[in-house]
Design a protein around this motif. Sequence first.
Motif, PDB file in Angstrom:
ATOM      1  N   GLU A  41     -12.531  98.914 -49.196  1.00 44.22           N
ATOM      2  CA  GLU A  41     -11.767 100.342 -49.601  1.00 44.22           C
ATOM      3  C   GLU A  41     -11.252 100.490 -50.855  1.00 44.22           C
ATOM      4  N   GLU A  42     -10.600  99.219 -51.110  1.00 43.46           N
ATOM      5  CA  GLU A  42      -9.843  99.426 -52.651  1.00 43.46           C
ATOM      6  C   GLU A  42     -10.918  99.233 -53.417  1.00 43.46           C
ATOM      7  N   LEU A  43     -12.023  98.422 -53.326  1.00 42.95           N
ATOM      8  CA  LEU A  43     -12.914  98.366 -54.544  1.00 42.95           C
ATOM      9  C   LEU A  43     -13.858  99.773 -54.665  1.00 42.95           C
ATOM     10  N   ARG A  44     -14.000 100.544 -53.595  1.00 41.41           N
ATOM     11  CA  ARG A  44     -14.695 101.631 -53.738  1.00 41.41           C
ATOM     12  C   ARG A  44     -13.577 102.727 -54.396  1.00 41.41           C
ATOM     13  N   SER A  45     -12.432 102.554 -54.224  1.00 40.61           N
ATOM     14  CA  SER A  45     -11.317 103.532 -55.014  1.00 40.61           C
ATOM     15  C   SER A  45     -11.532 103.272 -56.291  1.00 40.61           C
ATOM     16  N   VAL A  46     -11.516 102.027 -56.632  1.00 44.37           N
ATOM     17  CA  VAL A  46     -11.508 101.794 -58.112  1.00 44.37           C
ATOM     18  C   VAL A  46     -13.034 102.495 -58.859  1.00 44.37           C
ATOM     19  N   ASP A  47     -13.798 101.967 -58.118  1.00 43.55           N
ATOM     20  CA  ASP A  47     -15.196 102.714 -58.473  1.00 43.55           C
ATOM     21  C   ASP A  47     -15.132 104.478 -58.689  1.00 43.55           C
ATOM     22  N   GLU A  49     -12.462 106.288 -59.210  1.00 35.74           N
ATOM     23  CA  GLU A  49     -11.669 106.521 -60.283  1.00 35.74           C
ATOM     24  C   GLU A  49     -12.260 106.292 -61.562  1.00 35.74           C
ATOM     25  N   LEU A  50     -13.386 105.437 -61.832  1.00 35.69           N
ATOM     26  CA  LEU A  50     -13.976 105.132 -63.111  1.00 35.69           C
ATOM     27  C   LEU A  50     -14.778 106.321 -63.599  1.00 35.69           C
ATOM     28  N   ASP A  51     -14.501 106.519 -64.850  1.00 39.00           N
ATOM     29  CA  ASP A  51     -15.305 107.616 -65.607  1.00 39.00           C
ATOM     30  C   ASP A  51     -16.655 106.907 -66.042  1.00 39.00           C
ATOM     31  N   GLY A  52     -17.428 106.623 -65.316  1.00 38.66           N
ATOM     32  CA  GLY A  52     -18.554 105.959 -65.771  1.00 38.66           C
ATOM     33  C   GLY A  52     -19.370 105.654 -64.359  1.00 38.66           C
ATOM     34  N   VAL A  53     -20.607 104.528 -64.671  1.00 39.88           N
ATOM     35  CA  VAL A  53     -21.243 104.022 -63.254  1.00 39.88           C
ATOM     36  C   VAL A  53     -20.762 102.636 -63.155  1.00 39.88           C
ATOM     37  N   MET A  54     -20.582 102.137 -61.905  1.00 41.24           N
ATOM     38  CA  MET A  54     -20.025 100.961 -61.683  1.00 41.24           C
ATOM     39  C   MET A  54     -21.148 100.277 -60.616  1.00 41.24           C
ATOM     40  N   GLY A  55     -21.580  98.847 -60.979  1.00 47.17           N
ATOM     41  CA  GLY A  55     -22.277  98.279 -60.063  1.00 47.17           C
ATOM     42  C   GLY A  55     -21.481  96.993 -59.661  1.00 47.17           C
ATOM     43  N   LEU A  56     -21.463  96.422 -58.538  1.00 46.29           N
ATOM     44  CA  LEU A  56     -20.477  95.502 -57.930  1.00 46.29           C
ATOM     45  C   LEU A  56     -21.258  94.500 -56.938  1.00 46.29           C
ATOM     46  N   ALA A  57     -21.007  93.235 -57.244  1.00 46.33           N
ATOM     47  CA  ALA A  57     -21.292  92.400 -55.924  1.00 46.33           C
ATOM     48  C   ALA A  57     -20.180  91.590 -55.598  1.00 46.33           C
ATOM     49  N   VAL A  58     -19.917  91.014 -54.589  1.00 48.21           N
ATOM     50  CA  VAL A  58     -18.900  90.165 -54.148  1.00 48.21           C
ATOM     51  C   VAL A  58     -19.485  89.271 -53.076  1.00 48.21           C
ATOM     52  N   LYS A  59     -19.355  87.844 -53.237  1.00 49.08           N
ATOM     53  CA  LYS A  59     -19.813  87.161 -51.972  1.00 49.08           C
ATOM     54  C   LYS A  59     -18.948  85.724 -51.927  1.00 49.08           C
ATOM     55  N   ASP A  60     -18.498  85.749 -50.572  1.00 47.51           N
ATOM     56  CA  ASP A  60     -17.775  84.543 -49.955  1.00 47.51           C
ATOM     57  C   ASP A  60     -18.785  83.501 -49.713  1.00 47.51           C
ATOM     58  N   LEU A  61     -18.338  82.565 -50.491  1.00 50.20           N
ATOM     59  CA  LEU A  61     -19.443  81.453 -50.501  1.00 50.20           C
ATOM     60  C   LEU A  61     -18.949  80.340 -49.373  1.00 50.20           C
ATOM     61  N   SER A 285     -11.163  92.045 -60.112  1.00 47.57           N
ATOM     62  CA  SER A 285     -10.756  90.813 -60.189  1.00 47.57           C
ATOM     63  C   SER A 285      -9.536  90.422 -59.331  1.00 47.57           C
ATOM     64  N   ALA A 286      -8.424  91.190 -59.944  1.00 49.33           N
ATOM     65  CA  ALA A 286      -7.032  90.912 -59.032  1.00 49.33           C
ATOM     66  C   ALA A 286      -7.220  91.228 -57.529  1.00 49.33           C
ATOM     67  N   LEU A 287      -7.866  92.187 -57.120  1.00 47.28           N
ATOM     68  CA  LEU A 287      -7.868  92.581 -55.818  1.00 47.28           C
ATOM     69  C   LEU A 287      -8.566  91.638 -55.097  1.00 47.28           C
ATOM     70  N   THR A 288      -9.814  91.141 -55.664  1.00 46.23           N
ATOM     71  CA  THR A 288     -10.722  90.383 -54.875  1.00 46.23           C
ATOM     72  C   THR A 288     -10.137  88.907 -54.806  1.00 46.23           C
ATOM     73  N   TYR A 289      -9.142  88.374 -55.694  1.00 45.82           N
ATOM     74  CA  TYR A 289      -8.748  87.264 -55.767  1.00 45.82           C
ATOM     75  C   TYR A 289      -7.622  87.250 -54.606  1.00 45.82           C
ATOM     76  N   SER A 290      -6.756  88.408 -54.432  1.00 43.20           N
ATOM     77  CA  SER A 290      -5.754  88.354 -53.669  1.00 43.20           C
ATOM     78  C   SER A 290      -6.120  88.393 -52.367  1.00 43.20           C
ATOM     79  N   TYR A 291      -7.363  88.823 -51.879  1.00 47.77           N
ATOM     80  CA  TYR A 291      -8.001  88.808 -50.743  1.00 47.77           C
ATOM     81  C   TYR A 291      -8.609  87.301 -50.499  1.00 47.77           C
ATOM     82  N   PHE A 292      -9.000  86.455 -51.315  1.00 44.82           N
ATOM     83  CA  PHE A 292      -9.665  85.283 -50.829  1.00 44.82           C
ATOM     84  C   PHE A 292      -8.436  84.473 -51.147  1.00 44.82           C
ATOM     85  N   ASP A 293      -7.501  84.595 -51.790  1.00 42.27           N
ATOM     86  CA  ASP A 293      -6.322  83.702 -51.820  1.00 42.27           C
ATOM     87  C   ASP A 293      -5.637  83.686 -50.429  1.00 42.27           C
TER      88      ASP A 293
END
Length: 308
Positions: A41-47, A49-61, A285-293
């Motif tokens: 939900e937080e990542l979608r919020s960043v997308d 709010e961005l004035d542009g087009v974003m593509g994103l991939a996150v993978k938990d290894l 990057s900060a949001l994703t790190y916070s989750y995985f940490d």
Amino acid sequence: MIRKLALSMIAMFCGLPAMAQCCPEKPAAEKQQVLWQKLQEELRSVDHELDGVMGLAVKDLTSGETFFLHGDEIMPQASSIKIAVLADLYLQAQQGKLKLTDEYVVRQEDLVTGSDIMLGLTPGVTRLTLRDLATMMVAVSDNSATNVLIHRVGMENVNAMLERLGLHATRLRRQMMDLKAASEGRENVSTPREMMTLLETVYRGKLLNKEMTADFIKMLSTHKESSLLQGLPDDAVAASKPGELEAVRNDSGIIFLKNRPYILCVMTTYLKDEKDGSAAIRKISALTYSYFDRVARASEYGRVVSPK
């Protein structure tokens, strides 16, 4: 009557362990899933709010879980395509087609803009190894060094490697700073999903042997200016490569968080302001790190015990 009562009490006490196990607490995976959904939900919020087009991939290894936003959109890679060049360089070294210690003598005709190191070297005199050139390509994104490597490994070989890996959208179509090719639409491209797959393929040792994989990751972990890195703690280690063009900001990498490594690929284009693209990558990057940490340091119940 007494006999019946005794038998009932015996049955009740014998059943206690079973009763205690009948309704266990929800498994850790469910609690982590709540946190995982909140991150999305937080990542979608960043997308949003961005004035542009974003593509994103996150993978938990560790768990294999993935999350995508426009994951299959083909987007310009800028210097992030250098990950593919580096991968083929190491593959050809492993195959014996070249050596990372092979030497190159700097030539004036190879020099292009966006080459902070190469433009300061002496043509006809300075000797560099292919590994030296790779270091410059990764650390300072030196375009001249990159072009020399593209010429050495062959653009067609890079694309053939990508095709064999099933990466049909990822293509190296031009050298760095070839504005004519760019104006003709020959852009270096990939998708968030495919760049994630390329990084995971190397990480899992499915492209290179153990020694080459370790050296590739060490090379890609060379310190650099990067929005992805700016969203991480100072002591974090990431094998990554950012990319910048007009209206484009990208960053893709493997983040080696203890007990919970993950891959993050963020691509932005059609940006009204490039600074907004960089800021979005830092925030993601900060949001994703916070989750995985948190997941990495917590018990199955979510309790974190910090060392004293």
